[in-house]
Design a protein around this motif. Sequence first.
Motif, short mmCIF file in Angstrom:
data_model
loop_
_atom_site.label_atom_id
_atom_site.label_comp_id
_atom_site.label_asym_id
_atom_site.label_seq_id
_atom_site.Cartn_x
_atom_site.Cartn_y
_atom_site.Cartn_z
N ALA A 55 0.70 -1.03 -0.25
CA ALA A 55 -0.41 0.04 -0.34
C ALA A 55 1.10 1.27 0.04
CB ALA A 55 -0.77 -0.14 1.63
N ALA A 56 2.03 0.87 0.40
CA ALA A 56 2.69 2.39 0.78
C ALA A 56 4.03 2.29 -0.43
CB ALA A 56 3.64 2.27 1.69
N ALA A 57 4.00 1.20 -1.55
CA ALA A 57 5.01 1.33 -2.47
C ALA A 57 4.60 1.95 -3.99
CB ALA A 57 4.98 0.02 -2.66
N ALA A 58 5.09 1.94 -4.33
CA ALA A 58 5.07 2.22 -5.64
C ALA A 58 6.13 1.07 -6.85
CB ALA A 58 6.28 3.88 -6.64
N PRO A 59 5.24 1.73 -8.08
CA PRO A 59 5.91 0.33 -8.42
C PRO A 59 7.70 0.59 -9.36
CG PRO A 59 4.18 0.91 -9.35
CD PRO A 59 4.55 2.15 -9.27
N GLU A 60 8.31 1.36 -9.28
CA GLU A 60 9.41 1.49 -9.44
C GLU A 60 10.48 1.68 -8.89
OE1 GLU A 60 7.10 5.81 -9.37
OE2 GLU A 60 6.94 3.53 -10.80
N GLN A 61 9.89 1.76 -7.32
CA GLN A 61 10.55 1.72 -5.98
C GLN A 61 11.80 0.13 -5.76
OE1 GLN A 61 7.88 2.10 -2.44
NE2 GLN A 61 9.56 0.84 -1.37
N LYS A 62 12.82 0.96 -5.74
CA LYS A 62 13.73 0.08 -5.88
C LYS A 62 13.60 -0.54 -3.92
CE LYS A 62 17.37 1.72 -8.76
NZ LYS A 62 16.13 1.17 -9.88
N PRO A 63 14.16 -1.79 -3.97
CA PRO A 63 14.15 -2.87 -2.90
C PRO A 63 14.80 -1.95 -2.51
CG PRO A 63 14.34 -4.70 -5.02
CD PRO A 63 14.52 -2.47 -5.28
N ALA A 64 14.32 -2.16 -0.39
CA ALA A 64 15.24 -1.50 0.27
C ALA A 64 16.22 -2.20 0.65
CB ALA A 64 14.19 -1.77 1.63
N ALA A 65 15.62 -3.84 0.01
CA ALA A 65 16.95 -4.85 0.92
C ALA A 65 17.65 -5.78 -0.17
CB ALA A 65 16.89 -5.64 2.28
N TRP A 66 18.44 -5.94 -0.70
CA TRP A 66 18.47 -7.76 -1.52
C TRP A 66 20.09 -8.63 -0.98
CZ3 TRP A 66 15.66 -9.01 -5.10
CH2 TRP A 66 15.88 -9.91 -5.56
N PRO A 67 19.17 -9.61 -0.76
CA PRO A 67 20.45 -10.51 -0.42
C PRO A 67 20.89 -10.96 -0.90
CG PRO A 67 18.07 -12.07 -1.40
CD PRO A 67 18.03 -10.42 -1.32
N MET A 68 22.36 -10.08 -1.41
CA MET A 68 23.32 -11.12 -2.69
C MET A 68 24.34 -11.78 -2.05
SD MET A 68 23.35 -8.00 -4.49
CE MET A 68 24.97 -7.96 -5.14
N GLU A 69 24.18 -12.02 -0.66
CA GLU A 69 24.58 -13.16 -0.63
C GLU A 69 24.07 -14.42 -1.82
OE1 GLU A 69 25.71 -13.92 3.79
OE2 GLU A 69 26.47 -12.13 3.67
N ILE A 70 22.43 -14.64 -1.50
CA ILE A 70 22.41 -15.30 -1.85
C ILE A 70 22.30 -15.30 -3.12
CG2 ILE A 70 19.81 -16.52 -2.01
CD1 ILE A 70 19.15 -15.64 0.46
N TRP A 71 21.97 -14.23 -3.95
CA TRP A 71 21.54 -13.38 -5.86
C TRP A 71 22.56 -12.95 -6.12
CZ3 TRP A 71 15.97 -14.11 -3.60
CH2 TRP A 71 16.21 -15.81 -3.58
N PRO A 72 23.50 -13.19 -6.13
CA PRO A 72 24.82 -12.52 -6.26
C PRO A 72 24.72 -11.34 -8.04
CG PRO A 72 26.28 -14.10 -6.05
CD PRO A 72 24.80 -14.24 -5.74
N THR A 73 23.63 -12.36 -8.73
CA THR A 73 23.95 -12.07 -10.10
C THR A 73 23.16 -12.11 -10.61
OG1 THR A 73 24.62 -13.78 -10.92
CG2 THR A 73 26.57 -13.25 -10.69
#
Length: 171
Positions: A107-125
């Motif tokens: 409800a507080a998000a916009a379609p183009e909003q980038k993730p606030a966190a990303w699991p780089m250790e799980i998916w680095p590429t």
Amino acid sequence: MNAELDALKGALDRQREHVLGILEGLSEEDLRRPVLPSGWSCLALLRHLTLDVERFWFSGVIAGEPDVAGQLTAGAEAHWYVPEGMSAEEVFADYRATIARADGVLAAAAPEQKPAAWPMEIWPTWQLPDVRHILIHVLTEVACHSGHLDAVRELIDDTTWLGGNPYADTA
């Protein structure tokens, strides 16, 4: 929310309803019984959808909530099991509460909003670039798992999900 996210969330809500509807009427024993050779039960899949899908993607990735984002690491455990002593009612209640929390994030998000966190250790590429793509990913995953539940339910008691809730009172 905007029209695009409303449409995607509407489709997601229908898949969430499908997940709950196809499980409606099963006994606790049937909910816990593994049916396929891989060994998961309907409740275990619901627990996976709760923690590894709804909570992970919305609260963890989109919102970056610290209690979830800290778990976005390599070696993080997938939740394809129900903890000892957790009742079916608790699993269902947790799923519903997690959906409500996810809906608050959306409800507080916009379609183009980038993730606030990303699991780089799980998916680095690999990375989903924005809320739009994350919502499409979650919708796809929930739809796929609702299909798994359809197959398992049919194997349990020949019940299928055709044209809505098969348990609805038609009188």
